[in-house]
Design a protein around this motif. Structure first.
Motif, PDB file in Angstrom:
ATOM      1  N   LEU A   1      22.278  -4.432  20.642  1.00  0.00           N
ATOM      2  CA  LEU A   1      22.441  -5.858  20.394  1.00  0.00           C
ATOM      3  C   LEU A   1      22.802  -6.120  18.933  1.00  0.00           C
ATOM      4  O   LEU A   1      23.609  -7.006  18.626  1.00  0.00           O
ATOM      5  CB  LEU A   1      21.162  -6.614  20.762  1.00  0.00           C
ATOM      6  N   THR A   2      22.201  -5.349  18.033  1.00  0.00           N
ATOM      7  CA  THR A   2      22.542  -5.479  16.619  1.00  0.00           C
ATOM      8  C   THR A   2      24.022  -5.199  16.385  1.00  0.00           C
ATOM      9  O   THR A   2      24.700  -5.910  15.632  1.00  0.00           O
ATOM     10  CB  THR A   2      21.684  -4.529  15.774  1.00  0.00           C
ATOM     11  N   MET A   3      24.530  -4.183  17.073  1.00  0.00           N
ATOM     12  CA  MET A   3      25.937  -3.828  16.909  1.00  0.00           C
ATOM     13  C   MET A   3      26.852  -4.910  17.494  1.00  0.00           C
ATOM     14  O   MET A   3      27.869  -5.272  16.883  1.00  0.00           O
ATOM     15  CB  MET A   3      26.228  -2.485  17.579  1.00  0.00           C
ATOM     16  N   THR A   4      26.500  -5.448  18.663  1.00  0.00           N
ATOM     17  CA  THR A   4      27.356  -6.480  19.256  1.00  0.00           C
ATOM     18  C   THR A   4      27.374  -7.750  18.390  1.00  0.00           C
ATOM     19  O   THR A   4      28.407  -8.422  18.309  1.00  0.00           O
ATOM     20  CB  THR A   4      26.893  -6.842  20.670  1.00  0.00           C
ATOM     21  N   ARG A   5      26.256  -8.052  17.748  1.00  0.00           N
ATOM     22  CA  ARG A   5      26.254  -9.216  16.857  1.00  0.00           C
ATOM     23  C   ARG A   5      27.141  -8.971  15.648  1.00  0.00           C
ATOM     24  O   ARG A   5      27.804  -9.892  15.150  1.00  0.00           O
ATOM     25  CB  ARG A   5      24.824  -9.559  16.430  1.00  0.00           C
ATOM     26  N   GLN A   6      27.181  -7.730  15.167  1.00  0.00           N
ATOM     27  CA  GLN A   6      28.093  -7.406  14.074  1.00  0.00           C
ATOM     28  C   GLN A   6      29.543  -7.535  14.524  1.00  0.00           C
ATOM     29  O   GLN A   6      30.411  -7.956  13.739  1.00  0.00           O
ATOM     30  CB  GLN A   6      27.821  -5.984  13.557  1.00  0.00           C
ATOM     31  N   PHE A   7      29.809  -7.189  15.784  1.00  0.00           N
ATOM     32  CA  PHE A   7      31.162  -7.384  16.315  1.00  0.00           C
ATOM     33  C   PHE A   7      31.568  -8.855  16.232  1.00  0.00           C
ATOM     34  O   PHE A   7      32.718  -9.174  15.889  1.00  0.00           O
ATOM     35  CB  PHE A   7      31.229  -6.928  17.776  1.00  0.00           C
ATOM     36  N   GLU A   8      30.648  -9.747  16.544  1.00  0.00           N
ATOM     37  CA  GLU A   8      30.956 -11.180  16.509  1.00  0.00           C
ATOM     38  C   GLU A   8      31.256 -11.639  15.087  1.00  0.00           C
ATOM     39  O   GLU A   8      32.185 -12.427  14.864  1.00  0.00           O
ATOM     40  CB  GLU A   8      29.797 -11.986  17.099  1.00  0.00           C
TER      41      GLU A   8
ATOM     42  N   LEU B   1      32.699 -23.996  17.630  1.00  0.00           N
ATOM     43  CA  LEU B   1      31.349 -23.522  17.949  1.00  0.00           C
ATOM     44  C   LEU B   1      30.399 -24.697  18.175  1.00  0.00           C
ATOM     45  O   LEU B   1      29.598 -24.689  19.123  1.00  0.00           O
ATOM     46  CB  LEU B   1      30.831 -22.633  16.825  1.00  0.00           C
ATOM     47  N   LEU B   2      30.480 -25.701  17.322  1.00  0.00           N
ATOM     48  CA  LEU B   2      29.625 -26.869  17.458  1.00  0.00           C
ATOM     49  C   LEU B   2      29.884 -27.590  18.784  1.00  0.00           C
ATOM     50  O   LEU B   2      28.960 -27.967  19.504  1.00  0.00           O
ATOM     51  CB  LEU B   2      29.858 -27.827  16.293  1.00  0.00           C
TER      52      LEU B   2
ATOM     53  N   CYS C   1      13.756 -13.469  14.875  1.00  0.00           N
ATOM     54  CA  CYS C   1      13.205 -12.250  15.467  1.00  0.00           C
ATOM     55  C   CYS C   1      13.481 -12.211  16.967  1.00  0.00           C
ATOM     56  O   CYS C   1      13.876 -11.170  17.514  1.00  0.00           O
ATOM     57  CB  CYS C   1      11.703 -12.183  15.190  1.00  0.00           C
ATOM     58  N   TYR C   2      13.288 -13.345  17.631  1.00  0.00           N
ATOM     59  CA  TYR C   2      13.566 -13.419  19.071  1.00  0.00           C
ATOM     60  C   TYR C   2      15.044 -13.127  19.330  1.00  0.00           C
ATOM     61  O   TYR C   2      15.396 -12.387  20.250  1.00  0.00           O
ATOM     62  CB  TYR C   2      13.198 -14.808  19.598  1.00  0.00           C
ATOM     63  N   SER C   3      15.908 -13.713  18.522  1.00  0.00           N
ATOM     64  CA  SER C   3      17.348 -13.527  18.701  1.00  0.00           C
ATOM     65  C   SER C   3      17.747 -12.072  18.542  1.00  0.00           C
ATOM     66  O   SER C   3      18.584 -11.563  19.293  1.00  0.00           O
ATOM     67  CB  SER C   3      18.103 -14.399  17.694  1.00  0.00           C
ATOM     68  N   SER C   4      17.146 -11.376  17.576  1.00  0.00           N
ATOM     69  CA  SER C   4      17.521  -9.978  17.329  1.00  0.00           C
ATOM     70  C   SER C   4      17.152  -9.072  18.492  1.00  0.00           C
ATOM     71  O   SER C   4      17.743  -8.007  18.659  1.00  0.00           O
ATOM     72  CB  SER C   4      16.854  -9.478  16.045  1.00  0.00           C
ATOM     73  N   TRP C   5      16.206  -9.489  19.321  1.00  0.00           N
ATOM     74  CA  TRP C   5      15.773  -8.669  20.463  1.00  0.00           C
ATOM     75  C   TRP C   5      16.427  -9.092  21.770  1.00  0.00           C
ATOM     76  O   TRP C   5      16.304  -8.383  22.775  1.00  0.00           O
ATOM     77  CB  TRP C   5      14.261  -8.728  20.607  1.00  0.00           C
ATOM     78  N   HIS C   6      17.097 -10.260  21.787  1.00  0.00           N
ATOM     79  CA  HIS C   6      17.576 -10.771  23.070  1.00  0.00           C
ATOM     80  C   HIS C   6      19.047 -11.191  23.089  1.00  0.00           C
ATOM     81  O   HIS C   6      19.641 -11.195  24.168  1.00  0.00           O
ATOM     82  CB  HIS C   6      16.737 -11.980  23.502  1.00  0.00           C
ATOM     83  N   HIS C   7      19.620 -11.556  21.977  1.00  0.00           N
ATOM     84  CA  HIS C   7      20.936 -12.192  21.993  1.00  0.00           C
ATOM     85  C   HIS C   7      22.054 -11.223  21.621  1.00  0.00           C
ATOM     86  O   HIS C   7      21.953 -10.491  20.638  1.00  0.00           O
ATOM     87  CB  HIS C   7      20.960 -13.376  21.023  1.00  0.00           C
ATOM     88  N   THR C   8      23.126 -11.265  22.403  1.00  0.00           N
ATOM     89  CA  THR C   8      24.312 -10.463  22.090  1.00  0.00           C
ATOM     90  C   THR C   8      25.126 -11.088  20.963  1.00  0.00           C
ATOM     91  O   THR C   8      25.888 -10.400  20.289  1.00  0.00           O
ATOM     92  CB  THR C   8      25.215 -10.335  23.328  1.00  0.00           C
ATOM     93  N   HIS C   9      24.975 -12.409  20.778  1.00  0.00           N
ATOM     94  CA  HIS C   9      25.703 -13.123  19.743  1.00  0.00           C
ATOM     95  C   HIS C   9      24.732 -13.629  18.673  1.00  0.00           C
ATOM     96  O   HIS C   9      23.585 -13.938  18.983  1.00  0.00           O
ATOM     97  CB  HIS C   9      26.453 -14.321  20.328  1.00  0.00           C
ATOM     98  N   PRO C  10      25.175 -13.732  17.432  1.00  0.00           N
ATOM     99  CA  PRO C  10      24.340 -14.391  16.418  1.00  0.00           C
ATOM    100  C   PRO C  10      24.105 -15.845  16.818  1.00  0.00           C
ATOM    101  O   PRO C  10      24.880 -16.427  17.587  1.00  0.00           O
ATOM    102  CB  PRO C  10      25.181 -14.293  15.136  1.00  0.00           C
ATOM    103  N   THR C  11      23.069 -16.431  16.283  1.00  0.00           N
ATOM    104  CA  THR C  11      22.843 -17.847  16.556  1.00  0.00           C
ATOM    105  C   THR C  11      23.981 -18.673  15.968  1.00  0.00           C
ATOM    106  O   THR C  11      24.683 -18.229  15.045  1.00  0.00           O
ATOM    107  CB  THR C  11      21.514 -18.318  15.949  1.00  0.00           C
TER     108      THR C  11
END
Length: 450
Positions: A381-388, A408-409, A424-434
């Protein structure tokens, strides 16, 4: 000490239960952090003010809180309590014995048939166990935020088709796995990896061909001005415009979306018509009132496509495949270490010497490898967020940062996605950054120009 631990079924059982409880409690802790963040944001964030009314924000907030508390309760009872009881009382071994009693003819005593019956019985149990929560979520929680809903006939047909396809796919996969392990023995690891690689190749080849029938219907772009802008953008980066598809999605509740997929001549940028202003129609009069005005302006659509081109230009599809292959190799290596180990089976209730192949897959992938799956999931997930972030930076370099921020808005408002999330929740669950993180990064990039 290590030897006694590895060969003692009682210790292994308590470790499995401890891992299950620890992993679930950690998930609940992260969710609680998310809930507290939502409680702390009673007003629409200033950046979303022009796109989202306070009334709609209140509904989204209520929906988010209601669903989060539902997940908390569901995890506590269905995952932790039921999971611990199932492990402690040998439920998975009991189901295997029940599968054996379902044998009517002699040919059904083959392990392939027993395994299919076993997985079928487990599926029935899991469905019954999750049914109350599923009904509550589908009929109570989703009603808090009104969305366009498909017709009853469409929903029934889709659900029926899903069940039939799932059963057929389950029987096929179980048969392949059991026969492969039986015939290859200690080389089953290589066979499983080769099968996974072949499946990956097949998916890569087939998905571009089945996007249209599964998601919707490919339609021409009616907006000639947007067509010209997209042609100019794709020409700048030498991406073929013929590989940019507009899909009129079948499900009216589908979110506004665009994505890049594939490689070489199979690459695609798919744009849902829900991403376009009024679904790309010249006259929105026939659209439901709640859908009118949704979608992005031409400049914002171009900015989103520039973001997707960033995924292509940075080779994210290839990197994702490599990441998946490494993950698959490590998973199978750990699996092959645990799979033949008898005390693991005895720990969950099987008698000594009874080691059903499919039960081994269920126990090891479902419980034994939980720590590895948790760690690997966070890393991926960390890597996919870096992709974004990299794709956003590519759009910035093409001069579309401002329009991408506005897009985005608008997308978060149109898709009724709650915009605030705990880091912290986002880093464990989200493929995209907030959304706020992405907006902040784009603003930093724009500020760095000066």
């Amino acid at each position: 000490m290590t030897g006694s631990f590895w060969h003692d079924p009682a210790i292994i059982l308590y470790i499995l239960i401890a891992v299950l409880v620890a992993d679930s409690l950690w998930s609940l802790y992260l969710l609680l952090r998310e809930i507290l963040i939502v409680y702390d944001v009673p007003q629409v964030p200033e950046v979303l003010g022009p796109y989202l009314s306070q009334e709609l924000f209140n509904k989204m907030r209520k929906y988010k809180l209601h669903k989060s508390w539902f997940i908390m309760v569901n995890t506590l009872f269905v995952v932790i309590i039921c999971g611990c009881l199932e492990l402690y009382f040998g439920f998975y071994a009991f189901v295997w014995r029940v599968a054996g009693k379902c044998v009517i003819w002699d040919w059904m005593q083959h392990e392939v048939c027993l395994s299919i019956i076993y997985v079928f019985l487990l599926s029935i149990y899991i469905t019954i166990k999750s049914l109350p929560g599923h009904i509550y979520e589908r009929w109570c929680i989703t009603s808090l935020v009104k969305r366009s809903k498909p017709r009853w006939l469409h929903r029934i047909l889709c659900d029926t088709l899903d069940i039939i396809c799932s059963l057929l796919l389950m029987a096929l996969l179980v048969s392949v796995v059991v026969l492969m392990v039986q015939f290859l023995g200690q080389y089953a690891f290589l066979g499983l990896y080769a099968a996974a690689v072949m499946l990956t190749v097949v998916v890569i080849l087939l998905v571009p061909c089945i996007i249209d029938p599964f998601l919707g219907k490919r339609v021409p772009l009616e907006n000639l001005a947007l067509q010209a802008d997209l042609e100019y953008l794709t020409a700048r980066v030498r991406f073929p415009i013929r590989q940019v598809y507009i899909i009129r999605v079948r499900d009216p509740a589908a979110g506004s979306n665009a994505f890049f997929y594939g490689c070489c001549c199979l690459k695609r940028i798919v744009i849902f018509d829900t991403l376009l202003l009024n679904r790309g129609r010249h006259s929105p009069a026939q659209m439901p009132a709640e859908d009118q005005g949704k979608g992005l302006t031409n400049a914002q659509v171009v900015a989103v496509v520039a973001h997707e081109l960033g995924h292509w230009k940075n080779g994210h599809f290839y990197k994702a495949i490599v990441m998946f292959q490494v993950h698959l190799l490590l998973t199978l290596l750990l699996f092959i270490i645990c799979f033949p180990h008898g005390p693991i089976y005895q720990a969950v209730g099987f008698e000594p010497g009874v080691q059903p192949i499919i039960a081994g897959f269920v126990i090891i992938f479902g419980f034994v490898l939980t720590p590895y799956f948790t760690i690997s999931n966070v890393l991926m997930l960390t890597m996919t967020r870096q992709f974004e972030y990299q794709a956003d930076k590519f759009a910035f370099k093409l001069g579309h940062a401002t329009h991408l921020r506005h897009a985005l808005l608008k997308l978060y408002a149109d898709n009724l996605s709650f915009p605030i999330s705990d880091g912290c929740y986002s880093s464990w669950h989200h493929t995209h950054p907030t959304m706020l993180h992405r907006l902040g990064r784009l603003e930093q990039l724009e500020a760095s120009r000066f």
